[in-house]
Write a protein that holds these residues in place. Structure first.
Motif, PDB file in Angstrom:
ATOM      1  N   ALA A   1       0.832  -1.205   0.000  1.00  0.00           N
ATOM      2  CA  ALA A   1       0.000   0.000   0.000  1.00  0.00           C
ATOM      3  C   ALA A   1       0.866   1.254   0.000  1.00  0.00           C
ATOM      4  CB  ALA A   1      -0.936  -0.012   1.198  1.00  0.00           C
ATOM      5  N   ALA A   2       1.987   1.228   0.765  1.00  0.00           N
ATOM      6  CA  ALA A   2       2.900   2.369   0.800  1.00  0.00           C
ATOM      7  C   ALA A   2       3.499   2.640  -0.576  1.00  0.00           C
ATOM      8  CB  ALA A   2       4.010   2.128   1.814  1.00  0.00           C
ATOM      9  N   ALA A   3       3.675   1.576  -1.354  1.00  0.00           N
ATOM     10  CA  ALA A   3       4.214   1.715  -2.712  1.00  0.00           C
ATOM     11  C   ALA A   3       3.116   1.976  -3.743  1.00  0.00           C
ATOM     12  CB  ALA A   3       4.978   0.448  -3.080  1.00  0.00           C
ATOM     13  N   ASN A   4       1.873   2.118  -3.258  1.00  0.00           N
ATOM     14  CA  ASN A   4       0.703   2.330  -4.123  1.00  0.00           C
ATOM     15  C   ASN A   4       0.455   1.149  -5.050  1.00  0.00           C
ATOM     16  OD1 ASN A   4      -1.522   3.961  -4.712  1.00  0.00           O
ATOM     17  ND2 ASN A   4      -0.552   4.808  -6.539  1.00  0.00           N
ATOM     18  N   ARG A   5       0.851  -0.042  -4.596  1.00  0.00           N
ATOM     19  CA  ARG A   5       0.553  -1.279  -5.336  1.00  0.00           C
ATOM     20  C   ARG A   5      -0.752  -1.841  -4.760  1.00  0.00           C
ATOM     21  NH1 ARG A   5       5.197  -3.415  -7.917  1.00  0.00           N
ATOM     22  NH2 ARG A   5       6.663  -1.696  -8.244  1.00  0.00           N
ATOM     23  N   ILE A   6      -1.859  -1.239  -5.144  1.00  0.00           N
ATOM     24  CA  ILE A   6      -3.149  -1.532  -4.521  1.00  0.00           C
ATOM     25  C   ILE A   6      -3.565  -2.987  -4.745  1.00  0.00           C
ATOM     26  CG2 ILE A   6      -5.585  -0.885  -4.397  1.00  0.00           C
ATOM     27  CD1 ILE A   6      -3.548   1.231  -3.362  1.00  0.00           C
ATOM     28  N   ASP A   7      -3.404  -3.476  -5.980  1.00  0.00           N
ATOM     29  CA  ASP A   7      -3.793  -4.866  -6.257  1.00  0.00           C
ATOM     30  C   ASP A   7      -2.975  -5.845  -5.419  1.00  0.00           C
ATOM     31  OD1 ASP A   7      -5.690  -4.052  -8.043  1.00  0.00           O
ATOM     32  OD2 ASP A   7      -4.453  -4.353  -9.822  1.00  0.00           O
TER      33      ASP A   7
ATOM     34  N   MET B   1      -9.830  -1.673   9.828  1.00  0.00           N
ATOM     35  CA  MET B   1     -10.406  -0.377   9.461  1.00  0.00           C
ATOM     36  C   MET B   1      -9.656   0.767  10.137  1.00  0.00           C
ATOM     37  SD  MET B   1     -12.730   0.353   7.317  1.00  0.00           S
ATOM     38  CE  MET B   1     -13.254   1.958   6.697  1.00  0.00           C
ATOM     39  N   ALA B   2      -9.119   0.529  11.329  1.00  0.00           N
ATOM     40  CA  ALA B   2      -8.427   1.587  12.076  1.00  0.00           C
ATOM     41  C   ALA B   2      -6.975   1.769  11.656  1.00  0.00           C
ATOM     42  CB  ALA B   2      -8.486   1.277  13.577  1.00  0.00           C
ATOM     43  N   ASP B   3      -6.460   0.855  10.826  1.00  0.00           N
ATOM     44  CA  ASP B   3      -5.039   0.865  10.494  1.00  0.00           C
ATOM     45  C   ASP B   3      -4.727   1.973   9.483  1.00  0.00           C
ATOM     46  OD1 ASP B   3      -2.402   0.341   9.810  1.00  0.00           O
ATOM     47  OD2 ASP B   3      -2.654  -1.825   9.980  1.00  0.00           O
ATOM     48  N   GLU B   4      -4.013   2.983   9.947  1.00  0.00           N
ATOM     49  CA  GLU B   4      -3.652   4.126   9.112  1.00  0.00           C
ATOM     50  C   GLU B   4      -2.813   3.701   7.905  1.00  0.00           C
ATOM     51  OE1 GLU B   4      -3.675   8.301   8.289  1.00  0.00           O
ATOM     52  OE2 GLU B   4      -4.758   7.159   9.827  1.00  0.00           O
ATOM     53  N   ASP B   5      -2.046   2.642   8.047  1.00  0.00           N
ATOM     54  CA  ASP B   5      -1.163   2.212   6.962  1.00  0.00           C
ATOM     55  C   ASP B   5      -1.931   1.670   5.754  1.00  0.00           C
ATOM     56  OD1 ASP B   5       0.950   2.909   8.566  1.00  0.00           O
ATOM     57  OD2 ASP B   5       1.328   0.871   9.279  1.00  0.00           O
ATOM     58  N   LEU B   6      -3.205   1.353   5.952  1.00  0.00           N
ATOM     59  CA  LEU B   6      -4.021   0.823   4.850  1.00  0.00           C
ATOM     60  C   LEU B   6      -5.153   1.768   4.464  1.00  0.00           C
ATOM     61  CD1 LEU B   6      -4.124  -2.896   6.039  1.00  0.00           C
ATOM     62  CD2 LEU B   6      -2.803  -1.965   4.143  1.00  0.00           C
ATOM     63  N   LYS B   7      -5.032   3.012   4.903  1.00  0.00           N
ATOM     64  CA  LYS B   7      -6.090   3.996   4.650  1.00  0.00           C
ATOM     65  C   LYS B   7      -6.316   4.206   3.155  1.00  0.00           C
ATOM     66  CE  LYS B   7      -7.577   8.512   6.390  1.00  0.00           C
ATOM     67  NZ  LYS B   7      -7.167   9.697   7.193  1.00  0.00           N
ATOM     68  N   ALA B   8      -5.262   4.071   2.346  1.00  0.00           N
ATOM     69  CA  ALA B   8      -5.380   4.281   0.901  1.00  0.00           C
ATOM     70  C   ALA B   8      -6.337   3.285   0.252  1.00  0.00           C
ATOM     71  CB  ALA B   8      -4.000   4.170   0.254  1.00  0.00           C
TER      72      ALA B   8
ATOM     73  N   LEU C   1     -13.786  -7.133   1.203  1.00  0.00           N
ATOM     74  CA  LEU C   1     -13.013  -7.852   2.210  1.00  0.00           C
ATOM     75  C   LEU C   1     -13.508  -7.533   3.615  1.00  0.00           C
ATOM     76  CD1 LEU C   1      -9.294  -7.571   0.978  1.00  0.00           C
ATOM     77  CD2 LEU C   1     -10.687  -9.626   1.096  1.00  0.00           C
ATOM     78  N   MET C   2     -13.795  -6.252   3.856  1.00  0.00           N
ATOM     79  CA  MET C   2     -14.299  -5.840   5.178  1.00  0.00           C
ATOM     80  C   MET C   2     -15.615  -6.541   5.489  1.00  0.00           C
ATOM     81  SD  MET C   2     -12.389  -3.828   6.959  1.00  0.00           S
ATOM     82  CE  MET C   2     -13.677  -3.366   8.110  1.00  0.00           C
ATOM     83  N   GLY C   3     -16.488  -6.617   4.496  1.00  0.00           N
ATOM     84  CA  GLY C   3     -17.765  -7.297   4.702  1.00  0.00           C
ATOM     85  C   GLY C   3     -17.576  -8.763   5.047  1.00  0.00           C
ATOM     86  N   THR C   4     -16.642  -9.414   4.361  1.00  0.00           N
ATOM     87  CA  THR C   4     -16.342 -10.820   4.650  1.00  0.00           C
ATOM     88  C   THR C   4     -15.810 -10.987   6.068  1.00  0.00           C
ATOM     89  OG1 THR C   4     -15.806 -11.191   2.326  1.00  0.00           O
ATOM     90  CG2 THR C   4     -15.010 -12.825   3.905  1.00  0.00           C
ATOM     91  N   LEU C   5     -14.902 -10.079   6.471  1.00  0.00           N
ATOM     92  CA  LEU C   5     -14.324 -10.156   7.814  1.00  0.00           C
ATOM     93  C   LEU C   5     -15.400 -10.006   8.887  1.00  0.00           C
ATOM     94  CD1 LEU C   5     -10.932  -8.232   8.126  1.00  0.00           C
ATOM     95  CD2 LEU C   5     -11.391 -10.632   8.551  1.00  0.00           C
TER      96      LEU C   5
ATOM     97  N   HIS D   1      -9.301   2.270   1.617  1.00  0.00           N
ATOM     98  CA  HIS D   1     -10.648   2.343   2.183  1.00  0.00           C
ATOM     99  C   HIS D   1     -11.747   2.537   1.148  1.00  0.00           C
ATOM    100  CE1 HIS D   1      -9.469   3.214   6.653  1.00  0.00           C
ATOM    101  NE2 HIS D   1      -8.939   2.109   6.165  1.00  0.00           N
ATOM    102  N   HIS D   2     -11.484   3.277   0.084  1.00  0.00           N
ATOM    103  CA  HIS D   2     -12.534   3.554  -0.912  1.00  0.00           C
ATOM    104  C   HIS D   2     -12.530   2.546  -2.055  1.00  0.00           C
ATOM    105  CE1 HIS D   2     -13.564   7.209   1.162  1.00  0.00           C
ATOM    106  NE2 HIS D   2     -12.308   7.641   1.087  1.00  0.00           N
ATOM    107  N   ASN D   3     -11.657   1.556  -1.957  1.00  0.00           N
ATOM    108  CA  ASN D   3     -11.591   0.531  -2.987  1.00  0.00           C
ATOM    109  C   ASN D   3     -12.724  -0.483  -2.786  1.00  0.00           C
ATOM    110  OD1 ASN D   3     -10.590  -2.296  -3.890  1.00  0.00           O
ATOM    111  ND2 ASN D   3      -9.263  -0.878  -5.018  1.00  0.00           N
TER     112      ASN D   3
END
Length: 458
Positions: A399-405, A426-433, A443-447, A435-437
């Protein structure tokens, strides 16, 4: 009458010993230290340094020193006592086993988790055979054995031990006994480490209510439970409540233990972490740097808590976009932790995560990718229990490298291997990028559908 004087001195030393134990159980360590030292001096004068009563006082004072955070002095005194106890009383005498139990905890405090496990297992098995499976020393050693497993991130084994121990503790000691409550807290930490946050929070709150009533709001065991609850709330994104509890913990420890006690330093480290997660980066940076400087001086640069602090500072530096400095600190921590804790230990993986993210932000993602692939290859088949954490850290670096897939792919791998903390994700700032995907939201719904419902071990 010299005999009468000797008897009076012996009675006084016994009273000092009992009073020291009382203050120790109350968590008032400095007062316990003073009384225990007086008892030791009196017994050494009265009976000599090798008398069983003198050795008993040495063992007690060593344990108090450990509670005060003086691990090196504690270990020296306990080992001195143990040498004489083995020779004079025998290797299976209750006092010998008690001293060995103390040493297992001291080794754990110093990060020698494998040694702590070996010693605690020896005490547990010997005490069960010679004193009985439900003897208080057997139960205490079992707790410390499970703690050594927990510190090595062997969560499934540790949880099994704590569940068995709790059943016996409740029956033999009672539900409100400090040892029973300590086992419940350790179980909650084990559950929390497996990302079963609702279950852990319920356990923390249940124990905290009993400890506040039975032990008091400022007893060190009560404060430790507050700290664990605060950390769990922070990880779940409840920052305001987490910060409030962390500040309470720090205030109590500053007042009761002092500014440089290891547990006070841990409280500062935890407060810096929640400040960072709240976005108060300058405050977090200053507090983390101040804490790390004291830890390096008091605990040593390779102490496990010092390395956690150093890695956390790397995380703050990433927020400040000081990536080169962050990479160096994270790399230093990771290299030591790989050697001392192993590649799959949570502390090692946390440092790898910060290292990988710093490299990604410096446009060295290919190098970070190789690090994660190597870590996964090393752990494959050897440490399946914690493999999901490496995949999760890998997702953060992607995610930091913007490799979203890639990030989404690695999150799926983490979930397939046991990750199930929807609130934490959901609270993890490192994966904030992410959130709108749409795939992330799926994945969140499955979790949320598969999260483990809360339960409390009875």
């Amino acid at each position: 009458d010299m005999g009468g004087l000797a008897r009076d001195a012996e009675v006084q030393s016994q009273m000092l010993d009992v009073m020291a134990s009382t203050y120790l159980n109350l968590g008032l360590y400095s007062r316990a230290h003073e009384l225990s030292k007086r008892a030791l001096d009196a017994r050494a004068t009265l009976h000599g340094p090798k008398d069983p009563s003198t050795l008993e006082s040495m063992t007690q004072l060593g344990w108090i020193l450990d509670r005060e955070g003086h691990d090196t002095e504690a270990e020296k005194l306990e080992r001195q006592a143990l040498t004489d106890e083995r020779r004079l009383l025998g290797p299976e005498a209750p006092l010998t086993l008690e001293t060995m139990d103390h040493l297992s905890v001291i080794e754990e405090d110093q990060g020698r988790y494998g040694d702590a496990e070996t010693l605690a297992r020896q005490v547990m098995e010997t005490a069960a055979r010679t004193l009985g499976a439900e003897n208080s020393l057997t139960l205490l050693a079992t707790n410390h054995f499970a703690l050594a497993l927990l510190q090595q991130a062997r969560y499934v084994e540790a949880e099994a031990q704590y569940l068995k121990l709790l059943e016996v503790d409740r029956r033999v000691l009672g539900p409100d006994h400090p040892q029973t409550l300590a086992a419940m807290i350790s179980l909650a930490v084990t559950v929390d480490a497996q990302h079963r946050a609702p279950e852990a929070e319920q356990l923390y709150r249940e124990v905290l209510a009993v400890q506040q009533r039975v032990l008091g709001p400022e007893h060190q065991y009560t404060v430790l439970t507050m700290e664990n609850l605060a950390a769990s709330l922070t990880d779940a994104g409840h920052f305001a409540e987490g910060e409030k509890l962390h500040r309470q913990v720090l205030a109590i420890r500053l007042r009761t233990l002092g500014a440089e006690h290891p547990e006070t330093l841990t409280a500062k480290l935890n407060l810096a972490d929640v400040l960072m997660k709240e976005g108060r980066i300058d405050e977090a940076d200053k507090l983390q740097r101040d804490t790390l400087a004291v830890q390096q001086r008091v605990l040593g640069p390779q102490n496990p808590n010092t390395l956690i602090s150093q890695s956390n500072l790397a995380g703050i530096l990433i927020r400040e976009r000081r990536y080169e400095e962050a990479e160096k600190l994270a790399s230093d921590s990771w290299n030591i932790q790989q050697r001392t804790l192993g590649p799959g230990h949570p502390d090692t993986v946390d440092s790898l995560r910060n290292l990988g993210m710093a490299m990604a932000y410096r446009h060295h993602y290919a190098d970070a990718d190789r690090l994660f692939r190597s870590a996964l290859d090393t752990l494959n088949g050897a440490d399946q229990e914690n493999l999901w954490s490496v995949w999760y850290a890998y997702a953060c670096a992607a995610a930091a490298a913007n490799r979203i897939d890639d990030a989404l792919k690695y999150l799926r791998e983490a979930m397939a291997r046991g990750y199930k903390d929807a609130d934490g994700l959901m609270a993890d700032e490192d994966l904030k990028a992410l959130h709108h995907n749409a795939q992330f939201q799926e994945l969140m719904g499955t979790l949320k559908l598969t999260s483990t419902p809360a339960r409390v071990a009875r």
